[in-house]
Design an enzyme around this catalytic site. Structure first.
Site, mmCIF file in Angstrom:
data_model
loop_
_atom_site.group_PDB
_atom_site.id
_atom_site.type_symbol
_atom_site.label_atom_id
_atom_site.label_comp_id
_atom_site.label_asym_id
_atom_site.label_seq_id
_atom_site.Cartn_x
_atom_site.Cartn_y
_atom_site.Cartn_z
ATOM 1 N N LYS A 42 -17.241 1.157 4.301
ATOM 2 C CA LYS A 42 -17.320 2.597 4.037
ATOM 3 C C LYS A 42 -16.277 2.943 2.973
ATOM 4 O O LYS A 42 -15.087 3.045 3.260
ATOM 5 C CB LYS A 42 -17.042 3.419 5.301
ATOM 6 C CG LYS A 42 -17.485 4.861 5.124
ATOM 7 C CD LYS A 42 -16.647 5.873 5.852
ATOM 8 C CE LYS A 42 -15.370 6.216 5.173
ATOM 9 N NZ LYS A 42 -15.479 6.829 3.824
ATOM 10 N N CYS A 96 0.087 3.592 -2.569
ATOM 11 C CA CYS A 96 0.892 3.495 -1.341
ATOM 12 C C CYS A 96 2.216 2.819 -1.639
ATOM 13 O O CYS A 96 3.201 3.036 -0.951
ATOM 14 C CB CYS A 96 0.129 2.722 -0.280
ATOM 15 S SG CYS A 96 -0.391 1.121 -0.883
ATOM 16 N N GLU A 120 4.945 11.594 1.459
ATOM 17 C CA GLU A 120 4.420 10.767 0.374
ATOM 18 C C GLU A 120 4.005 11.722 -0.758
ATOM 19 O O GLU A 120 3.180 12.602 -0.547
ATOM 20 C CB GLU A 120 3.180 10.031 0.924
ATOM 21 C CG GLU A 120 2.985 8.673 0.395
ATOM 22 C CD GLU A 120 1.764 7.979 0.996
ATOM 23 O OE1 GLU A 120 1.076 8.548 1.871
ATOM 24 O OE2 GLU A 120 1.493 6.861 0.573
HETATM 25 P P1 NAP Z 1 -7.434 8.933 3.940
HETATM 26 O O1 NAP Z 1 -7.715 10.366 3.823
HETATM 27 O O2 NAP Z 1 -6.778 8.436 5.166
HETATM 28 O O3 NAP Z 1 -8.834 8.197 3.714
HETATM 29 C C1 NAP Z 1 -8.963 6.803 3.678
HETATM 30 C C2 NAP Z 1 -10.363 6.430 4.081
HETATM 31 O O4 NAP Z 1 -10.579 6.836 5.436
HETATM 32 C C3 NAP Z 1 -11.463 7.111 3.277
HETATM 33 O O5 NAP Z 1 -12.548 6.227 3.151
HETATM 34 C C4 NAP Z 1 -11.833 8.287 4.160
HETATM 35 O O6 NAP Z 1 -13.122 8.773 3.950
HETATM 36 C C5 NAP Z 1 -11.725 7.658 5.511
HETATM 37 N N1 NAP Z 1 -11.572 8.598 6.608
HETATM 38 C C6 NAP Z 1 -10.953 9.806 6.612
HETATM 39 N N2 NAP Z 1 -11.031 10.350 7.840
HETATM 40 C C7 NAP Z 1 -11.717 9.483 8.621
HETATM 41 C C8 NAP Z 1 -12.126 9.468 9.974
HETATM 42 N N3 NAP Z 1 -11.850 10.459 10.806
HETATM 43 N N4 NAP Z 1 -12.842 8.409 10.430
HETATM 44 C C9 NAP Z 1 -13.123 7.377 9.615
HETATM 45 N N5 NAP Z 1 -12.762 7.324 8.317
HETATM 46 C C10 NAP Z 1 -12.058 8.366 7.835
HETATM 47 O O7 NAP Z 1 -6.537 8.402 2.739
HETATM 48 P P2 NAP Z 1 -6.776 8.613 1.194
HETATM 49 O O8 NAP Z 1 -6.324 9.973 0.841
HETATM 50 O O9 NAP Z 1 -8.144 8.186 0.796
HETATM 51 O O10 NAP Z 1 -5.788 7.522 0.601
HETATM 52 C C11 NAP Z 1 -4.455 7.758 0.401
HETATM 53 C C12 NAP Z 1 -3.624 7.164 1.523
HETATM 54 O O11 NAP Z 1 -3.913 5.770 1.618
HETATM 55 C C13 NAP Z 1 -2.152 7.244 1.254
HETATM 56 O O12 NAP Z 1 -1.472 7.603 2.421
HETATM 57 C C14 NAP Z 1 -1.795 5.831 0.816
HETATM 58 O O13 NAP Z 1 -0.453 5.489 1.030
HETATM 59 C C15 NAP Z 1 -2.715 5.026 1.656
HETATM 60 N N6 NAP Z 1 -2.915 3.701 1.078
HETATM 61 C C16 NAP Z 1 -2.355 2.649 1.702
HETATM 62 C C17 NAP Z 1 -2.495 1.381 1.165
HETATM 63 C C18 NAP Z 1 -1.872 0.211 1.827
HETATM 64 O O14 NAP Z 1 -2.243 -0.914 1.495
HETATM 65 N N7 NAP Z 1 -0.951 0.372 2.760
HETATM 66 C C19 NAP Z 1 -3.224 1.199 -0.006
HETATM 67 C C20 NAP Z 1 -3.792 2.302 -0.631
HETATM 68 C C21 NAP Z 1 -3.635 3.561 -0.055
HETATM 69 P P3 NAP Z 1 -13.352 10.066 3.005
HETATM 70 O O15 NAP Z 1 -13.039 9.619 1.656
HETATM 71 O O16 NAP Z 1 -14.784 10.377 3.163
HETATM 72 O O17 NAP Z 1 -12.442 11.128 3.525
#
Ligand code: NAP
Length: 498
Positions: A191, A301, A398
């Site tokens: 997804k 991240c 962040e």
């Molecule tokens: P996010 O809002 O948590 O979303 C990540 C993924 O989860 C997206 O595919 C999102 O879908 C999905 N999602 C959201 N709510 C969900 C739910 N209730 N059930 C299942 N899936 C759900 O994060 P983001 O804004 O895309 O990414 C930024 C964050 O990712 C930052 O905090 C960053 O630090 C972190 N990150 C971490 C790493 C690492 O390796 N540690 C790498 C990259 C990014 P939708 O797009 O449809 O909302």
């Protein structure tokens, strides 16, 4: 002589977009969602629609899981060499099409084209690395201490895996999960993020061309992530959840995964400290700072979030980074020389500005930037803040934007305490010319990764991941494939009857 085709331009962009499939990919075929719904994917630098694609429903999610479940045994039984060669073929195809993938990421996510090319290289390396790992899934054979038996330890694929990826690295976050899963013999449902699904669709098409059989990889972009994901996560056919995204969403998914005691890998948020000691090579520290802060327009991240600089070198460091940041060109990622692209959406701009405003109200000084961009597109001016005061939100949250926030320290103990003063523990950066200090920091910093005199830590051969609330598990390196393997042992009596 006939004119050379432009590297980019409306016709080239449209041609790449036309190559992206519009459907969901389930059980080896592309098709519409169960209710025929679609959604628009938008260019954040213009606000214009790039393409409409199928919008998966909960029913589609379960159909994708059923396909992954049906293919699990045949894929697990596929010889490792065959799985490896498919991944290697995918790596080769990606190299041939690197410009397509780079441009597509720039269009849907906004990153400068040069960085998108870098992501194709980085993301591709997971295919190559795990093609090499697929044939080295070992085990062990040993005598128990009493000498009365033999222990045979073996590894098996964990089973169907659900892979959820974020929008900031559309290719690398997909390959970092799909490649080890396939190498281990697991089938997957992917997804991608709603904001950047096109790269995953094009990549899954490439995997099919590389020979990956029907049902092994299924992809379900959706606008209703929660509604589609929960039934998949709580279905007993699923055996593994791997998520990259924010810590709050990670917590929710961990709670859902607890129902069936799923294996989980969580790559969550960060709040990286960037330490510059008085004995640092400042040229190196400035280069490292620019890479660790402004890569992906700060939307990583691993982005340095808190710059902790020794008071003796703080002004010199601030003046040098400010001069470099002032020279950064902001614009659409396809334009030549652009270093700073748009942020992903309005909310990201509002968040960066809220954090800057709060810091300034508490006493920080704006050296450059400090405001949203003008005109269309979701831009934020690259910013340097000094004199950031303890207690400012920008030190806790962040930032996920191009804002470099500096506070000072006097002693190593003070720097370490400040660096560890966060619920996160993904990565830290430290610049010092004293090797013993570097070694002390390795032992004292509470992070899963450390960039010692370097601003970039990511590499397919290294075990990427965090401690504390930055996550569970590791991606890449020798550890990466283990996230998709179960360990089993078989005990037999001593074959000599002793
Ligand atoms: P996010 O809002 O948590 O979303 C990540 C993924 O989860 C997206 O595919 C999102 O879908 C999905 N999602 C959201 N709510 C969900 C739910 N209730 N059930 C299942 N899936 C759900 O994060 P983001 O804004 O895309 O990414 C930024 C964050 O990712 C930052 O905090 C960053 O630090 C972190 N990150 C971490 C790493 C690492 O390796 N540690 C790498 C990259 C990014 P939708 O797009 O449809 O909302």
């Amino acid at each position: 002589m006939a004119p050379q085709p432009a590297a980019t331009g409306p016709a080239v962009e449209q041609a790449v977009l036309d190559r992206v499939p519009q459907g969901l990919y389930i059980d080896g075929s592309w098709g519409p969602s169960a209710d025929g719904g679609t959604f628009a994917v938008v260019d954040p630098s213009t606000g214009e629609t790039l393409k409409r694609i199928a919008d998966a429903t909960p029913e589609d999610g379960l159909r994708a899981l059923a396909a992954a479940d049906a293919a699990r045994h045949s894929w697990a039984a596929t010889p490792p060499r065959v799985r490896a060669e498919m991944l290697r073929r995918a790596f080769d195809l990606l190299q041939e099409r690197r410009e397509d993938f780079a441009l597509l990421m720039t269009l849907e996510m906004g990153k400068p084209l040069a960085e998108a090319r870098g992501e194709v290289t980085y993301g591709g390396e997971f295919l190559r690395w795990f093609s090499e790992e697929a044939v080295r899934i070992g085990g062990s054979y040993g005598t128990n201490p009493e000498g009365t038996g033999r222990t045979i330890v073996s590894h098996k694929p964990v089973g169907p895996a659900f892979l959820i990826t974020p929008w900031n690295f559309p290719l690398a976050m997909a390959t970092r999960k799909i490649a080890p899963a396939l190498a281990a013999g697991c089938t997957v449902v992917v997804k991608p993020a709603e904001l950047t699904p096109l790269t995953t669709l094009l990549f899954v098409d490439l995997l099919a061309e590389a020979g990956v059989p029907a049902g092994v990889v299924n992809v379900i972009p959706t606008t209703t992530a929660g509604a589609v994901s929960e039934p998949v996560i709580t279905d007993p056919r699923l055996r593994k959840l791997s998520f990259t995204g924010s810590t709050p969403v990670g917590r929710t998914l961990l709670a859902q995964a607890a129902q069936n005691v799923l294996r989980t890998s969580m790559e969550l948020g960060g709040n990286a400290p960037f330490l510059v000691f008085a004995d640092a090579d400042l040229d190196l520290a400035v280069e490292g700072a620019l890479a660790a802060k402004f890569r992906n327009t700060g939307q990583a991240c691993t982005a340095a979030n808190r710059f902790l600089v020794h008071e003796d070198v703080a002004e010199d460091f601030a003046a040098r980074v400010t001069a470099r940041v002032e020279a950064m060109r902001v614009g659409r990622g396809t334009e030549d020389g652009v270093a700073i692209g748009p942020l992903i959406d309005d909310r990201a701009v509002a968040k960066a500005h809220r954090l800057v405003t709060d810091a300034v109200e508490r006493g920080a000084v704006v050296r450059t930037g400090g405001h949203p961009g003008e005109g269309t597109g979701t831009f934020y001016a690259p910013t340097v803040l000094t004199d950031v005061q303890p207690g400012s939100d920008i030190l806790r949250d962040e930032i996920f934007g191009p804002v470099l926030a500096i506070r000072t320290f006097r002693t190593e103990d003070e720097a370490v305490a400040a660096a560890n003063d966060t619920e996160y523990g993904l990565v830290g950066y430290a610049f010092t010319e004293d090797p013993a200090r570097g070694q002390r920091l390795m032992e004292r910093l509470e992070t899963g990764m450390l960039g010692l005199n370097t601003g970039i830590v990511s590499n397919a051969s290294a075990p990427f991941g965090g401690v504390k609330q930055s996550g569970l598990g590791r991606e890449g390196g020798g550890e990466g494939i283990g996230e998709y393997l179960e360990t089993m042992y078989t005990l037999t009596p001593d074959p000599f009857g002793r």
